[in-house]
Motif scaffolding. Structure first.
Motif, mmCIF file in Angstrom:
data_model
loop_
_atom_site.group_PDB
_atom_site.id
_atom_site.type_symbol
_atom_site.label_atom_id
_atom_site.label_comp_id
_atom_site.label_asym_id
_atom_site.label_seq_id
_atom_site.Cartn_x
_atom_site.Cartn_y
_atom_site.Cartn_z
ATOM 1 N N MET A 23 9.168 -0.639 37.155
ATOM 2 C CA MET A 23 8.078 0.462 36.909
ATOM 3 C C MET A 23 6.792 -0.100 37.058
ATOM 4 N N SER A 24 5.996 0.579 38.396
ATOM 5 C CA SER A 24 4.680 -0.060 38.473
ATOM 6 C C SER A 24 3.823 0.173 37.638
ATOM 7 N N ASP A 25 2.576 -0.456 37.298
ATOM 8 C CA ASP A 25 1.535 -0.204 36.449
ATOM 9 C C ASP A 25 1.055 1.272 36.675
ATOM 10 N N ILE A 26 0.884 1.841 37.633
ATOM 11 C CA ILE A 26 0.441 3.051 37.947
ATOM 12 C C ILE A 26 1.561 4.033 37.345
ATOM 13 N N GLU A 27 2.521 3.869 37.663
ATOM 14 C CA GLU A 27 3.740 4.889 36.880
ATOM 15 C C GLU A 27 3.779 4.647 35.438
ATOM 16 N N GLN A 28 3.798 3.487 35.091
ATOM 17 C CA GLN A 28 3.578 3.385 33.419
ATOM 18 C C GLN A 28 2.558 4.109 32.976
ATOM 19 N N ARG A 29 1.276 3.996 33.498
ATOM 20 C CA ARG A 29 0.041 4.764 32.982
ATOM 21 C C ARG A 29 0.186 6.305 32.967
ATOM 22 N N LEU A 30 0.762 6.595 34.355
ATOM 23 C CA LEU A 30 1.120 8.162 34.389
ATOM 24 C C LEU A 30 2.003 8.578 33.349
ATOM 25 N N ALA A 31 3.263 7.680 32.956
ATOM 26 C CA ALA A 31 4.001 8.164 31.831
ATOM 27 C C ALA A 31 3.447 8.185 30.578
ATOM 28 N N GLU A 32 2.664 7.240 30.357
ATOM 29 C CA GLU A 32 1.945 7.320 28.904
ATOM 30 C C GLU A 32 0.935 8.415 28.937
ATOM 31 N N ILE A 33 0.183 8.836 30.053
ATOM 32 C CA ILE A 33 -0.652 10.099 30.139
ATOM 33 C C ILE A 33 0.153 11.335 30.101
ATOM 34 N N MET A 34 1.307 11.435 30.256
ATOM 35 C CA MET A 34 2.064 12.725 30.603
ATOM 36 C C MET A 34 2.794 12.714 29.032
ATOM 37 N N LEU A 35 3.171 11.613 28.550
ATOM 38 C CA LEU A 35 3.799 11.730 27.231
ATOM 39 C C LEU A 35 2.704 12.180 26.143
ATOM 40 N N ALA A 36 1.625 11.471 26.201
ATOM 41 C CA ALA A 36 0.478 11.955 25.419
ATOM 42 C C ALA A 36 0.075 13.550 25.403
ATOM 43 N N LYS A 37 0.293 14.218 26.375
ATOM 44 C CA LYS A 37 -0.090 15.418 26.587
ATOM 45 C C LYS A 37 1.202 16.333 25.946
ATOM 46 N N VAL A 38 2.387 15.869 26.275
ATOM 47 C CA VAL A 38 3.497 16.707 25.657
ATOM 48 C C VAL A 38 3.645 16.663 24.294
ATOM 49 N N ARG A 39 3.130 15.159 23.577
ATOM 50 C CA ARG A 39 3.038 15.090 22.094
ATOM 51 C C ARG A 39 1.978 15.803 21.520
ATOM 52 N N GLU A 40 1.268 16.281 22.312
ATOM 53 C CA GLU A 40 -0.124 17.255 21.842
ATOM 54 C C GLU A 40 1.000 18.512 21.174
ATOM 55 N N ARG A 41 2.000 19.067 21.526
ATOM 56 C CA ARG A 41 2.826 20.011 21.470
ATOM 57 C C ARG A 41 4.059 19.791 20.352
ATOM 58 N N HIS A 42 4.601 18.612 20.779
ATOM 59 C CA HIS A 42 5.669 18.270 20.172
ATOM 60 C C HIS A 42 5.662 16.580 19.732
ATOM 61 N N PRO A 43 5.023 16.445 18.798
ATOM 62 C CA PRO A 43 4.902 14.911 18.362
ATOM 63 C C PRO A 43 6.189 13.915 18.456
ATOM 64 N N SER A 44 7.352 14.847 18.193
ATOM 65 C CA SER A 44 8.317 13.727 18.244
ATOM 66 C C SER A 44 9.022 13.672 19.711
ATOM 67 N N PHE A 45 8.574 14.405 20.546
ATOM 68 C CA PHE A 45 9.138 13.947 21.916
ATOM 69 C C PHE A 45 8.965 12.596 22.313
ATOM 70 N N GLY A 46 9.894 12.066 23.299
ATOM 71 C CA GLY A 46 9.863 10.656 23.821
ATOM 72 C C GLY A 46 9.922 10.791 25.278
ATOM 73 N N PRO A 47 10.152 9.450 25.881
ATOM 74 C CA PRO A 47 9.847 9.186 27.259
ATOM 75 C C PRO A 47 11.264 9.978 27.826
ATOM 76 N N ASP A 48 12.198 10.238 27.192
ATOM 77 C CA ASP A 48 13.458 10.879 28.005
ATOM 78 C C ASP A 48 13.078 12.369 28.169
ATOM 79 N N ASP A 49 12.229 12.971 27.211
ATOM 80 C CA ASP A 49 11.748 14.330 27.349
ATOM 81 C C ASP A 49 10.935 14.712 28.727
ATOM 82 N N LEU A 50 10.317 13.591 29.311
ATOM 83 C CA LEU A 50 9.420 13.825 30.521
ATOM 84 C C LEU A 50 10.460 13.983 31.686
ATOM 85 N N ALA A 51 11.948 14.196 31.608
ATOM 86 C CA ALA A 51 12.643 14.381 32.479
ATOM 87 C C ALA A 51 12.896 15.978 32.610
ATOM 88 N N ARG A 52 12.563 16.505 31.598
ATOM 89 C CA ARG A 52 12.977 18.087 31.155
ATOM 90 C C ARG A 52 11.992 18.786 32.065
#
Length: 82
Positions: A1-30
């Protein structure tokens, strides 16, 4: 995973965790519809990614995305154009 892809995953995961704190990286594929994100959340995500990567995306394009991975693919392409 490139640095950009990693940063994007972190940004998206932070947004998802605002609603569901228990969500993890696997939930980004939903599907976005399963993540309890509304249209305002998606606009905020779009804008945050633009700021972080210093790119300009098209809200009309990202509004039609069904998966967060679509955001990743789209913004990686924009960032790599320089």
């Amino acid at each position: 995973m490139s640095d950009i892809e990693q940063r994007l995953a972190e940004i998206m995961l932070a947004k998802v965790r605002e609603r569901h704190p228990s969500f993890g990286p696997d939930d980004l594929a939903r599907p976005i519809s399963e993540l309890d994100l509304d249209s305002l959340d998606l606009v905020e995500l779009h804008q945050q990614i633009e700021r972080e990567l210093q790119v300009t995306g098209d809200l009309t394009t990202t509004a039609g995305f069904a998966f967060l991975s679509d955001f990743g693919t789209y913004f990686v392409k924009l960032a790599n154009r320089g």
